[in-house]
Enzyme design. Structure first.
Site, mmCIF file in Angstrom:
data_model
loop_
_atom_site.group_PDB
_atom_site.id
_atom_site.type_symbol
_atom_site.label_atom_id
_atom_site.label_comp_id
_atom_site.label_asym_id
_atom_site.label_seq_id
_atom_site.Cartn_x
_atom_site.Cartn_y
_atom_site.Cartn_z
ATOM 1 N N PHE C 148 0.814 -1.222 0.000
ATOM 2 C CA PHE C 148 0.000 0.000 0.000
ATOM 3 C C PHE C 148 0.844 1.268 0.000
ATOM 4 O O PHE C 148 0.373 2.325 -0.413
ATOM 5 C CB PHE C 148 -0.922 0.008 1.228
ATOM 6 C CG PHE C 148 -0.216 0.400 2.507
ATOM 7 C CD1 PHE C 148 -0.059 1.750 2.857
ATOM 8 C CD2 PHE C 148 0.332 -0.567 3.345
ATOM 9 C CE1 PHE C 148 0.614 2.103 4.027
ATOM 10 C CE2 PHE C 148 1.008 -0.217 4.497
ATOM 11 C CZ PHE C 148 1.151 1.120 4.849
ATOM 12 N N LYS C 172 -1.027 -7.679 -8.786
ATOM 13 C CA LYS C 172 -1.994 -7.583 -7.684
ATOM 14 C C LYS C 172 -1.537 -6.444 -6.782
ATOM 15 O O LYS C 172 -0.647 -6.613 -5.946
ATOM 16 C CB LYS C 172 -2.051 -8.876 -6.885
ATOM 17 C CG LYS C 172 -3.282 -8.900 -5.954
ATOM 18 C CD LYS C 172 -3.088 -9.601 -4.648
ATOM 19 C CE LYS C 172 -2.675 -8.722 -3.521
ATOM 20 N NZ LYS C 172 -3.457 -7.552 -3.176
ATOM 21 N N GLU C 175 -4.879 -3.801 -1.818
ATOM 22 C CA GLU C 175 -6.320 -3.560 -1.825
ATOM 23 C C GLU C 175 -6.687 -2.323 -1.010
ATOM 24 O O GLU C 175 -7.832 -1.889 -1.007
ATOM 25 C CB GLU C 175 -7.076 -4.794 -1.324
ATOM 26 C CG GLU C 175 -6.806 -5.172 0.134
ATOM 27 C CD GLU C 175 -5.566 -6.049 0.308
ATOM 28 O OE1 GLU C 175 -4.650 -5.984 -0.547
ATOM 29 O OE2 GLU C 175 -5.502 -6.781 1.307
ATOM 30 N N ARG C 176 -5.706 -1.722 -0.323
ATOM 31 C CA ARG C 176 -5.984 -0.508 0.458
ATOM 32 C C ARG C 176 -6.091 0.731 -0.417
ATOM 33 O O ARG C 176 -6.825 1.643 -0.107
ATOM 34 C CB ARG C 176 -4.847 -0.256 1.468
ATOM 35 C CG ARG C 176 -4.563 -1.408 2.395
ATOM 36 C CD ARG C 176 -4.950 -1.090 3.823
ATOM 37 N NE ARG C 176 -4.746 -2.273 4.648
ATOM 38 C CZ ARG C 176 -5.741 -3.076 5.057
ATOM 39 N NH1 ARG C 176 -6.999 -2.807 4.761
ATOM 40 N NH2 ARG C 176 -5.476 -4.140 5.785
ATOM 41 N N SER C 225 5.779 -7.021 3.918
ATOM 42 C CA SER C 225 6.431 -7.265 5.210
ATOM 43 C C SER C 225 7.215 -8.576 5.163
ATOM 44 O O SER C 225 6.962 -9.433 4.316
ATOM 45 C CB SER C 225 5.380 -7.337 6.314
ATOM 46 O OG SER C 225 4.610 -8.514 6.144
ATOM 47 N N CYS C 280 9.787 1.621 3.407
ATOM 48 C CA CYS C 280 10.742 0.593 3.830
ATOM 49 C C CYS C 280 12.143 1.168 3.903
ATOM 50 O O CYS C 280 13.049 0.537 4.426
ATOM 51 C CB CYS C 280 10.695 -0.628 2.914
ATOM 52 S SG CYS C 280 11.293 -0.294 1.267
ATOM 53 N N GLU C 382 9.689 -3.333 13.191
ATOM 54 C CA GLU C 382 9.504 -2.209 12.282
ATOM 55 C C GLU C 382 8.225 -1.482 12.689
ATOM 56 O O GLU C 382 7.164 -2.092 12.774
ATOM 57 C CB GLU C 382 9.382 -2.750 10.854
ATOM 58 C CG GLU C 382 9.285 -1.666 9.812
ATOM 59 C CD GLU C 382 9.302 -2.238 8.391
ATOM 60 O OE1 GLU C 382 8.882 -3.389 8.206
ATOM 61 O OE2 GLU C 382 9.740 -1.525 7.474
#
Lengths: 498, 498, 498, 498
Positions: C148, C172, C175-176, C225, C280, C382
């Site tokens: 996202f 893909k 979806e957020r 993640s 990240c 994190e």
């Protein structure tokens, strides 16, 4: 007395007609004669090389590389003999000769990787079902003309890669110290190189002019002084050859106020006086930024130079040896005199060194000159002797401007701890080889060697990746296999890959 | 009447003093004048370029690339206008002009990748804690001198990459058809290029000689005839510049007995007559191996040529247009006459073509000459007209020997289905650009263009990867960061990476 | 309410069955629904991609590149629209969204150079008359699964190069915030990409599992993640696919005593709090060497943070926006609570920020925590929020040991002026992307992105040169054309290139 | 009886606990025992390797390369001894063993070029005054697991490059014929490799499982059968290691009607029966296109096979030797039986070969089977014996479809003279290594080895350029040196190189 001959088609041979004295510069004595080739001898060497070319060109690169693998072994096995010959004729101390040879061997090691280095670029579908690739084919017979100061290393910059690329080679080494070069070339035969692929022709301008004019010679590599480099470059090119010609240098080190001064002095000592300063990468000018740095540099350098030992190659305790000839000794001393007359301070004076037992040798001691200015003859020209000159400036920019204003642009160095200073210097300075706390930034064999400005003529540098490109010519093949039955329309327009 | 000026520092300007006629070769009429630059004008252009260099050099490569991205868009958007100007002054039919422009744009596309292409080589630990890397820095101000036959493409071979590499550029286009070139250069400003980076100076030998002698010019790229290429190459090099100079050609196609003959004829038709044969890659000699192949080739070619249409650029149904000048037309016709006098057979005669409505145009029709031999003037020299000559031989080796004996070695091609024949040919033929069933083996923009023998002087080819190396100079940096407290011994020997 | 669909074979379509809410994180409101693909939908997308592959694979690379040239233009033309969608669904301020998009476009620019990047290696005479070359052919249908936090940039790391290399793609996205991603993908059609080559499937684990198990998918690129990355990597590999999976990070900056502290603080401010720390490569830990540096850092940082503005994407004066969900906000706040409980000092507390008019938004203010130790939960994990933690150590080595002991090794940075410190750090630190005075050392698009340790699973990094290798498979062709009449002896031994 | 031990930290040592028989397959006798390592032994080897890593990693690449230069010399000097050991335990005839070793040495030669191969990419000005470069650092301790069929060559594919790149290595050779491998590894010490850098651990699944699970092992290279390759690949990856795993093969040669049939037969003879077909590149299926070609192939092959000599390694007149074990002999014979039962024609039957004086040896004679179909077990599975099967098809497309339908995609070949057929085949066939008239298209050492489909798991191929990437991890450094006094504004947006 021994006469040093040529190596032509695998055999040693001499021309009776003309010879020249070869000296031991430590004793000042003539120890050998070297044959000076006639026009016919040079042409014969070229003929043999030409004859050897077709088979050598078609030898797979890995097999050519394997000659280099064996050549490396033989150079290592014969290192002492080679260094002895360098010492006798050049005067270089054994540790320095060994260093030179090692640097040369590194180029042989690089040439062992020639199958990788010769890879062309392959493109599928540059158009529909059309492929294109490049091949790097050898040129044919190519020549090298090399200087006295590195009789082993500089030839090894050239012929191993030229030969590994599939060329045949004619080498004209310096007539001052040709014996080590000749021995090295002879080892190639033992390494399995077919006769005729490598040839050595000793000589003078007669030889050079044949190499520059004979149309069978396809390329010339030269290392020497700038005026000769210019002549070689212009002549070879006018005669339709490719040429790279490396000339003189005046390499400056900037000593910044934050430099580790003891380290800088230690580095400079070797870089200025090693091999009597007869290196195109010798560091001959130290530019101190600020008076504190300047004073410290001169003081510490003076102290360090007290321990310098000049003498004959036979004693490995010596730091450096004589210069190459009596004439050259006089020329170096002349530059020191000039500097003194023009107002510089002779801090350490090497003009009349005592070298016990070698009173006729061509010696100059380590010399330190302070308060040098850019209008002095000793600054403008290349001295090629064990003389370090100090110039004092107030800012780093001033130091850089002075370097950029000099006609040569071979090597340079900065002593500092500061990342920003180092980056600004290396980015902007108009010099081809840059050291950051490295006083002799000679690129390793897998990079390429070349100065800027009037230190190199040509677009490709010596050895390393550029040498592969220099010693090969690009061929581009474009291929389509037509289908039977497909009849394609004529195409009058410029074909594009639309 | 319109006078075509120069583009200097972002502005169009003209020299009042001297001009030259620009013709529409289809009508034979003078349509414009072109300004011929004075020494002062050229020097001024160089000054502006010099002034623009520091900022442009420091512009990150990706930003320089983005000017090229926008330039590509503008070239595509202005394609019709550019092709119209090419047609008016050169005579090229619109489809051919579009092809030329497209080939030029491909070089701009390649220059968009300059951040990748300028990558240097980084080596960790060339010695203990010593790193070394290479940087490819721009040269400064560089020049291009380009021919009439590709007023859009050949300049685009040069300046996009030179500029993307960080150089400033002076272009001297052909004075015969300078308008399209000038328009193209003007688009760079719209693309965001700072003023002074790209300059166009129209002129004659006066201009050329300034570019060859002014010491601020660091490199010269040239495309034209071989005698001029030699002059340019020798002069530029003697003046300390790097130079690549591309000259003439005589491109042969071997037609093997197993070739798909209909396909070969179709390919040859476009390759021989497209752009009236005024291409350095035009296929001007067909070498038929065996009489069966020879007879079939001539018969099918004769039939195919019946449909050839020569005429003005305004009608896109035409296959090709006039040659560039009345003098050149007479020269081409002279070669045909010579061939006939020396015993060749004029199978299709294009000496007096009827082009309705264009009786004063400089037209030569498609011409096919059989039974040509290697001693004929028409074979020895480059015709640069719509003339295809057929030579008959009995073996492939004979065909190859003949190609290798010719002074030029630009392009060549073989028509065959046989993998072995193709490989033997492409391996051994002494020609720089080789086609296998590809009659115009012009390398795509991401490969490099260059002939062998007297077709190219220099070691690096035009455009593609070689151009990156040509338009940049290598700097090698060697770096060590000394530890405080570590005092290293002075090193008098040649430092090696032991 | 709008339902965001899939892009399959060039058409937008939706699955009726399952949807999920998409929020505006600044308001906390649901603004759209996103369709969650069924197994059948994903399989259909794969089928279309499979069907599009043969023609796309055979499209010359330069033509594939030209789709990317046009795509770049369209991305620039649609930048505002894309940034608006990013803002709405992710919450990123417009200047940050523009930065993200620009970084993404840089990957498209790099993909424009694909004809250069796909070049194989061509070797003449690997044996007598035997040639060998490599081709880099596309894999087929490949998939990307993206997070996202960079809905535009991370997808653009993947599909432009994958497609330019000749593959078809199934993406893909998260979806957020799927809307900007979908818009970007739609532009490809306008850029000339054939239908079916690029497909976007919105969904959840159902989608992911089809992509990981369907044997027609040849490779999977993932960013997210670490636990998910591990699952993806193990599963994809067990199913015979190649996979690169990028996971979490904990990026430390070492602040040396000699650092320019004002500059360091300015750099850290953006690197820690930009995009709410949801990067990240966010710099989440500052390691101060020595108490003087530590105190100065905390003091100056506290002062600088007073000016930080957190708010909605609609006002470009804001420095950063909300985090992605309410759950994530609570998690971030939880880490701050933990740190406090475990004894750290909350110097600047962002737990209850006032954002006028957005009381339901998912905001966390900039938070500074001092005296953090390595055993704290907030240090080990994190946080992915606008939280900068300060650790104090006494030596640079201590700082480096601490970094090397952490499970992640994505990015790191040192602030210093000292060349030696920088080199020692960059050489030895066990982290994949290293900055020297560069707090977010994200490699540019023509280098490659990848962490070490548990930050990346796979041997090839994301984008840049490594991506070309990842998205292509090597084919090596070895070719000899036998002469008729030559009968070669059978060879029972292992053939070598002797 | 002699027990073959491990090489750990420069010393030979054994585990008392478990051993396994090593046979001479020509006599069927047990000649030695091999120690099977315990978990503790493997872990100890890893510990020593781990301890040796820091110093080896910091050794300059050129010094690491020089170990390889000396290693090559030692391998050549010890070739006879190595080949003798291969013969004793594997059964390979001396000329074949020499070929295998030579192929292995070629990988050492390539590793000698590691300073060139490890060069990173250096970019000046990725942003204003920001530079970026990549370094390829070693992984740490890496492992290799190798098969019985090339006890010298396959290990030499792996460890020379892994070690030259700076890694430490644990090799688990095949327990069937470990002696030559061990001897080779011992030579490294003599070549100057520090203890602990190279270790050999003999063993079985116990050893393998430690190598796959111990977290200190960073990468695993495997060559063996496909089921094991899959297990290795999935397990190593799930444990966070990088892995490349090479499996089985079924290599087809297409024999076109235009092939030079005598040449094809000669080539096939060696490619099918050399080393008893126990090569993953063995050509085990000939696909004849058209009945004329099929009949000629079978007839000429039958005739040629009459001269095949199978026997013990001690007589160099033999063409090939026994298979590795009695079990394997039975398995090969089983496949022949199957083929017969399923309707194929056994043209030449090698099931009960007479080998005088070696009645207990594990021999299978050269076998030719015609009329094989794709549903037969002998076609679907890898036989790994001296069995050539012939399939007949009517078109080249049919032949290609059949190859593409097979689960393996290691090597393949076409025999033809036709350029179009060769290009269509090499472009489209779904096989990683393609020969054109080259029956065993094993890439030379400076290219990379790898099959497609279920013949290789991983994205990087074995040896050559891909191995350098596999055995190193990319680090990207981005560097800016801030000017004192310059205070830069904080940057909250994603930084771009605008």
């Amino acid at each position: 007395m021994n006469t040093i001959g040529h190596l032509i088609n695998g055999e040693i041979c001499t021309d009776a007609a003309r010879t020249q004295d070869v000296f031991n510069p430590a004793t000042g004595q003539v120890i050998r004669q070297v044959a000076l080739a006639s026009v016919e001898t040079v042409e014969q060497a070229i003929s043999y090389a030409q004859a050897a070319f077709p088979a050598w060109r078609n030898t797979p690169p890995i097999k050519r590389a394997r000659v280099m693998f064996r050549f490396k072994e033989l150079l290592e096995a014969n290192a002492d003999k080679i260094c002895q010959l360098i010492g006798e004729e050049h005067g270089k101390i054994s540790h320095d000769a060994a260093g030179e040879l090692q640097r040369g061997i590194e180029n042989v090691e690089y040439a062992c990787g020639v199958p990788e280095l010769l890879k062309g670029e392959h493109s599928k579908n540059v158009g529909p079902n059309i492929d294109s690739w490049s091949e790097f084919q050898p040129l044919g017979v190519v020549a090298g003309i090399t200087p006295f100061n590195f009789p082993a290393m500089v030839p090894l910059w050239m012929f191993p890669m030229a030969i590994a690329c599939g060329n045949c080679f004619i080498l004209k080494p310096s007539e001052r110290d040709p014996s080590s070069t000749l021995l090295i070339a002879q080892l190639l035969k033992e390494a399995g190189l077919p006769d005729g692929v490598m040839n050595v022709v000793n000589g003078d301008k007669v030889t050079v002019d044949v190499l520059l004019s004979d149309e069978r010679i396809k390329a010339v590599s030269f290392v020497g002084s700038t005026p000769i480099a210019e002549y070689i470059y212009a002549t070879a090119n006018a005669n339709g050859k490719r040429c790279q010609a490396l000339g003189g240098a005046k390499n400056h080190a900037i000593v910044m106020p934050d430099a580790d001064m003891d380290n800088a002095v230690n580095q400079l000592l070797g870089a200025a006086f090693g091999s009597s300063g007869e290196r195109c990468m010798a560091l001959s000018v130290a530019v101190a930024v600020g008076d504190v740095a300047g004073d410290a540099l001169v003081e510490k350098m003076t102290k360090a130079m007290a321990g310098l030992k000049v003498g004959a190659y036979t004693d490995s305790i010596n730091d450096f040896g004589p210069v190459i000839t009596a004439q050259h000794r006089d020329k170096v001393v002349g530059y020191i005199n000039h500097a003194q007359e023009q107002g510089a301070t002779i801090v350490v004076d090497g003009r009349n060194p005592e070298v016990e037992g070698y009173s006729d040798g061509f010696f100059v001691g380590g010399t330190l000159i302070d308060n040098v200015t850019t209008d002095m003859v000793s600054y403008k020209e290349e001295i090629f002797g064990p003389v370090l000159q100090v110039i004092r400036v107030q800012t780093m920019q001033e130091a850089m401007d002075l370097i950029d204003a000099h006609e040569y642009g071979n090597g340079t160095c900065i002593f500092t701890r500061d990342g920003e200073a180092a980056r600004y210097f290396s980015d902007n300075i108009q010099v081809g080889m840059v050291g950051i706390n490295v006083p002799l930034p000679v690129p390793v064999a897998y990079h390429s060697f070349g100065g800027w400005k009037r230190s190199l003529f040509g677009d490709l540098h010596a050895y390393g990746p550029d040498a592969v490109r220099f010693y090969s010519k690009r061929k581009t093949v474009t291929q389509r296999w037509p289908s039977v039955g497909v009849r394609e329309g004529a195409e009058f327009s410029m074909p594009t890959m639309k």
